[in-house]
Design a protein around this motif. Structure first.
Motif, mmCIF file in Angstrom:
data_model
loop_
_atom_site.group_PDB
_atom_site.id
_atom_site.type_symbol
_atom_site.label_atom_id
_atom_site.label_comp_id
_atom_site.label_asym_id
_atom_site.label_seq_id
_atom_site.Cartn_x
_atom_site.Cartn_y
_atom_site.Cartn_z
ATOM 1 N N LEU A 197 0.902 -1.297 -0.017
ATOM 2 C CA LEU A 197 0.044 0.008 -0.138
ATOM 3 C C LEU A 197 0.934 1.279 0.115
ATOM 4 O O LEU A 197 0.289 2.268 -0.362
ATOM 5 C CB LEU A 197 -0.830 0.100 1.308
ATOM 6 N N GLN A 227 -0.133 -12.202 0.806
ATOM 7 C CA GLN A 227 0.308 -10.901 1.209
ATOM 8 C C GLN A 227 -0.586 -10.552 2.350
ATOM 9 O O GLN A 227 -1.750 -10.735 2.290
ATOM 10 C CB GLN A 227 -0.285 -9.924 -0.080
ATOM 11 N N THR A 262 -1.850 -7.180 4.817
ATOM 12 C CA THR A 262 -2.083 -5.760 4.694
ATOM 13 C C THR A 262 -2.656 -5.460 6.126
ATOM 14 O O THR A 262 -3.509 -5.988 6.795
ATOM 15 C CB THR A 262 -3.114 -5.540 3.615
ATOM 16 N N PRO A 268 -4.350 -5.496 -0.896
ATOM 17 C CA PRO A 268 -3.412 -4.288 -1.316
ATOM 18 C C PRO A 268 -3.065 -4.356 -2.840
ATOM 19 O O PRO A 268 -2.512 -3.166 -3.378
ATOM 20 C CB PRO A 268 -2.212 -4.497 -0.306
#
Length: 170
Positions: free
Chosen positions: A92, A118, A120, A126
Motif C-alpha cells: 500500500l 500478502q 495488509t 493491497p
C-alpha cells in the motif's frame, strides 16, 4: 499470530518458498515451524542490515539482498519454480509501477497452482482489482488477525488463467 496465519497453508509438500521482505525473519521462523526445510527458502531482503541478520539466523536459506521489484535481475535459483510466495512488503506504500514489477517477478517464478500470500493493515486487498485482473489473478481473504496491532488481513492470490497470459509490463 500473523506469522501463523500467513504460513498456515504452507508445508514441506509446497516445495521451495519465496519470501519477500522478511525483515527479521518472523514469517521465516513460522515456515520452519511448519516443517519447511531451511534450504528450500529463498529470502529477498533489500536492507543490508536485515539481510546480514537473516544470513546469521538462517544459514541454510538463500538470502539475497535485493529489491523485490527487480526479481528478474537477481541470482534466484535457475529453473526453480516456487510453490508459494510469502510477502511482508508494504504494497500500500508503493507506487503502482513498483507493485506491477513485484507481481511480474512473483508471477514468473511461481509454479502452476502456486499461491502468493500478502498481508495488509488495510481494509481491502493491497493489490488493486485492476492489477489482479491484468495479471489474471484472483484474491481471496485468507483470514484476519484482529488481535494484531493494527489489525491485519492476509490475502491469498492465485492465477485464474494460464501462466502464459500473466506477464504484464508497466
Amino acid at each position: 499470530m500473523l506469522a501463523n496465519l500467513i504460513t498456515s497453508e504452507v508445508d514441506p509438500s509446497v516445495g521451495p518458498v519465496l519470501e519477500l521482505g522478511p525483515g527479521t525473519g518472523v514469517f521465516t521462523q513460522a515456515l520452519l515451524r511448519r516443517g519447511v526445510c531451511e534450504r528450500d527458502i529463498t529470502l529477498i531482503e533489500s536492507a543490508h542490515g536485515f539481510a546480514s541478520l537473516l544470513r546469521n539466523r538462517f544459514p541454510e536459506a538463500r538470502v539475497i539482498c535485493a529489491d523485490a521489484a527487480r526479481l528478474g535481475a537477481h541470482n534466484l535459483p535457475d529453473g526453480v519454480s516456487f510453490g508459494c510466495a510469502i510477502s511482508g512488503l508494504p504494497l500500500l506504500n508503493m507506487s503502482p509501477k513498483t507493485v506491477i514489477a513485484i507481481l511480474n517477478g512473483v508471477s514468473s517464478r511461481l509454479r502452476e497452482g502456486g499461491a502468493f500470500y500478502q498481508f495488509t493493515y488495510g481494509l481491502r486487498c493491497p493489490v488493486p482489482y485492476r492489477l489482479l485482473d491484468r495479471f489474471g489473478f484472483k484474491a481471496t481473504l485468507h483470514g484476519q488477525v484482529l488481535r494484531n496491532f493494527p489489525p491485519a488481513r492476509v490475502y491469498k492470490i492465485v492465477r485464474r488463467r494460464p501462466l502464459h497470459c500473466a506477464s504484464v509490463t508497466a
